[in-house]
Design a protein around this motif. Structure first.
Motif, mmCIF file in Angstrom:
data_model
loop_
_atom_site.group_PDB
_atom_site.id
_atom_site.type_symbol
_atom_site.label_atom_id
_atom_site.label_comp_id
_atom_site.label_asym_id
_atom_site.label_seq_id
_atom_site.Cartn_x
_atom_site.Cartn_y
_atom_site.Cartn_z
ATOM 1 N N GLU A 43 0.825 -1.220 0.000
ATOM 2 C CA GLU A 43 0.000 0.000 0.000
ATOM 3 C C GLU A 43 0.855 1.265 0.000
ATOM 4 O O GLU A 43 0.510 2.252 -0.666
ATOM 5 C CB GLU A 43 -0.919 -0.022 1.227
ATOM 6 C CG GLU A 43 -2.196 0.734 1.056
ATOM 7 C CD GLU A 43 -3.175 0.072 0.085
ATOM 8 O OE1 GLU A 43 -4.068 0.786 -0.379
ATOM 9 O OE2 GLU A 43 -3.050 -1.121 -0.224
ATOM 10 N N ASP A 44 1.968 1.261 0.710
ATOM 11 C CA ASP A 44 2.839 2.439 0.756
ATOM 12 C C ASP A 44 3.434 2.735 -0.618
ATOM 13 O O ASP A 44 3.571 3.897 -1.001
ATOM 14 C CB ASP A 44 3.965 2.251 1.773
ATOM 15 C CG ASP A 44 3.468 2.311 3.209
ATOM 16 O OD1 ASP A 44 2.361 2.857 3.436
ATOM 17 O OD2 ASP A 44 4.184 1.823 4.099
ATOM 18 N N THR A 45 3.775 1.698 -1.357
ATOM 19 C CA THR A 45 4.346 1.885 -2.687
ATOM 20 C C THR A 45 3.302 2.462 -3.638
ATOM 21 O O THR A 45 3.598 3.364 -4.428
ATOM 22 C CB THR A 45 4.905 0.555 -3.229
ATOM 23 O OG1 THR A 45 5.851 0.041 -2.274
ATOM 24 C CG2 THR A 45 5.578 0.733 -4.564
ATOM 25 N N VAL A 46 2.064 1.953 -3.536
ATOM 26 C CA VAL A 46 0.980 2.492 -4.362
ATOM 27 C C VAL A 46 0.736 3.956 -3.981
ATOM 28 O O VAL A 46 0.590 4.820 -4.856
ATOM 29 C CB VAL A 46 -0.317 1.664 -4.208
ATOM 30 C CG1 VAL A 46 -1.458 2.290 -4.996
ATOM 31 C CG2 VAL A 46 -0.108 0.225 -4.660
ATOM 32 N N THR A 47 0.718 4.237 -2.694
ATOM 33 C CA THR A 47 0.519 5.607 -2.221
ATOM 34 C C THR A 47 1.613 6.524 -2.751
ATOM 35 O O THR A 47 1.330 7.628 -3.234
ATOM 36 C CB THR A 47 0.491 5.641 -0.676
ATOM 37 O OG1 THR A 47 -0.607 4.840 -0.225
ATOM 38 C CG2 THR A 47 0.338 7.053 -0.157
ATOM 39 N N ARG A 96 -10.983 8.428 -3.273
ATOM 40 C CA ARG A 96 -11.513 7.053 -3.282
ATOM 41 C C ARG A 96 -10.442 6.066 -2.833
ATOM 42 O O ARG A 96 -10.716 5.145 -2.057
ATOM 43 C CB ARG A 96 -12.022 6.690 -4.677
ATOM 44 C CG ARG A 96 -13.338 7.330 -5.031
ATOM 45 C CD ARG A 96 -13.822 6.960 -6.418
ATOM 46 N NE ARG A 96 -13.727 5.532 -6.661
ATOM 47 C CZ ARG A 96 -13.470 5.011 -7.867
ATOM 48 N NH1 ARG A 96 -13.281 5.789 -8.918
ATOM 49 N NH2 ARG A 96 -13.396 3.709 -8.025
ATOM 50 N N PHE A 97 -9.217 6.253 -3.329
ATOM 51 C CA PHE A 97 -8.128 5.359 -2.942
ATOM 52 C C PHE A 97 -7.906 5.414 -1.436
ATOM 53 O O PHE A 97 -7.802 4.388 -0.770
ATOM 54 C CB PHE A 97 -6.842 5.721 -3.691
ATOM 55 C CG PHE A 97 -5.655 4.935 -3.206
ATOM 56 C CD1 PHE A 97 -5.470 3.622 -3.605
ATOM 57 C CD2 PHE A 97 -4.738 5.507 -2.338
ATOM 58 C CE1 PHE A 97 -4.392 2.879 -3.131
ATOM 59 C CE2 PHE A 97 -3.652 4.781 -1.871
ATOM 60 C CZ PHE A 97 -3.481 3.466 -2.269
ATOM 61 N N ASN A 99 -9.929 6.152 0.755
ATOM 62 C CA ASN A 99 -11.097 5.603 1.457
ATOM 63 C C ASN A 99 -11.179 4.091 1.301
ATOM 64 O O ASN A 99 -12.214 3.498 1.592
ATOM 65 C CB ASN A 99 -12.383 6.270 0.968
ATOM 66 C CG ASN A 99 -12.549 7.660 1.527
ATOM 67 O OD1 ASN A 99 -12.206 7.913 2.670
ATOM 68 N ND2 ASN A 99 -13.066 8.561 0.718
ATOM 69 N N GLY A 100 -10.099 3.481 0.824
ATOM 70 C CA GLY A 100 -10.021 2.028 0.802
ATOM 71 C C GLY A 100 -10.268 1.365 -0.538
ATOM 72 O O GLY A 100 -10.281 0.137 -0.619
ATOM 73 N N GLU A 101 -10.447 2.104 -1.589
ATOM 74 C CA GLU A 101 -10.682 1.518 -2.909
ATOM 75 C C GLU A 101 -9.376 1.436 -3.692
ATOM 76 O O GLU A 101 -9.024 2.355 -4.422
ATOM 77 C CB GLU A 101 -11.682 2.365 -3.703
ATOM 78 C CG GLU A 101 -13.078 2.379 -3.146
ATOM 79 C CD GLU A 101 -14.009 3.191 -4.032
ATOM 80 O OE1 GLU A 101 -14.006 2.988 -5.260
ATOM 81 O OE2 GLU A 101 -14.718 4.042 -3.480
ATOM 82 N N ARG A 102 -8.660 0.343 -3.550
ATOM 83 C CA ARG A 102 -7.376 0.197 -4.245
ATOM 84 C C ARG A 102 -7.557 0.282 -5.757
ATOM 85 O O ARG A 102 -6.687 0.798 -6.457
ATOM 86 C CB ARG A 102 -6.697 -1.109 -3.854
ATOM 87 C CG ARG A 102 -5.314 -1.233 -4.459
ATOM 88 C CD ARG A 102 -4.547 -2.404 -3.924
ATOM 89 N NE ARG A 102 -3.301 -2.555 -4.631
ATOM 90 C CZ ARG A 102 -2.134 -2.695 -4.062
ATOM 91 N NH1 ARG A 102 -2.048 -2.720 -2.751
ATOM 92 N NH2 ARG A 102 -1.040 -2.844 -4.774
ATOM 93 N N VAL A 103 -8.684 -0.175 -6.279
ATOM 94 C CA VAL A 103 -8.934 -0.130 -7.719
ATOM 95 C C VAL A 103 -8.922 1.307 -8.232
ATOM 96 O O VAL A 103 -8.646 1.552 -9.405
ATOM 97 C CB VAL A 103 -10.254 -0.845 -8.095
ATOM 98 C CG1 VAL A 103 -11.461 -0.069 -7.582
ATOM 99 C CG2 VAL A 103 -10.352 -1.052 -9.597
ATOM 100 N N ALA A 104 -9.164 2.265 -7.372
ATOM 101 C CA ALA A 104 -9.153 3.672 -7.792
ATOM 102 C C ALA A 104 -7.774 4.071 -8.312
ATOM 103 O O ALA A 104 -7.677 4.942 -9.182
ATOM 104 C CB ALA A 104 -9.579 4.573 -6.643
ATOM 105 N N ALA A 105 -6.708 3.458 -7.830
ATOM 106 C CA ALA A 105 -5.361 3.776 -8.307
ATOM 107 C C ALA A 105 -5.208 3.373 -9.769
ATOM 108 O O ALA A 105 -4.680 4.134 -10.586
ATOM 109 C CB ALA A 105 -4.314 3.082 -7.443
#
Length: 134
Positions: A43-47, A96-97, A99-105
């Protein structure tokens, strides 16, 4: 690399600073897409990828608008408005990301690549033509 994010030389405007930044934006969108789809990517890398892309979009828009201001481009106002709209749309994906929606990325990276290609074709190339004609 996913073909959706491959740089298309047909998008070149002929303004080197702008083209260099556009190529980087597509690369950042590709990185975000790859990471958001990779279950091994934490998650940190996506962030970090989201922050990197959104920060660079903001930097690019500011640089592009400064170039237009310096050239007294008459289309700056509408161009700036399109930049502001994209920024607002981008922030909705980012929210959205977070707020927990990983697909938003993944959706953000696709949205930006599609939007940028259309924006470059319609708006940035118009500026480049105007600039060359001055």
């Amino acid at each position: 690399m996913d073909e959706r994010f491959a740089w298309d030389p047909a998008l070149e405007t002929g303004v080197e600073q702008v083209d260099r930044q556009h190529r980087r934006l597509f690369k950042l969108a590709s990185t975000l897409s790859s990471c958001s789809l990779d279950e091994n990517c934490d998650e940190d890398t996506v962030t970090d990828a989201i922050y990197g892309l959104t920060e660079y979009v903001t930097e690019h828009f500011a640089d592009e608008e400064t170039l237009m201001e310096q050239a007294s481009y008459p289309g700056l106002g509408p161009h700036r408005s399109r930049h502001e709209q994209l920024t607002a749309d981008t922030m909705r994906y980012v929210a959205r990301f977070f707020n927990g929606e990983r697909v938003a990325a993944e959706e953000l990276s696709e949205f930006l690549a599609d939007w940028l290609a259309a924006h470059i074709e319609r708006d940035d190339k118009a500026f480049a033509v105007w600039l060359r004609e001055r």
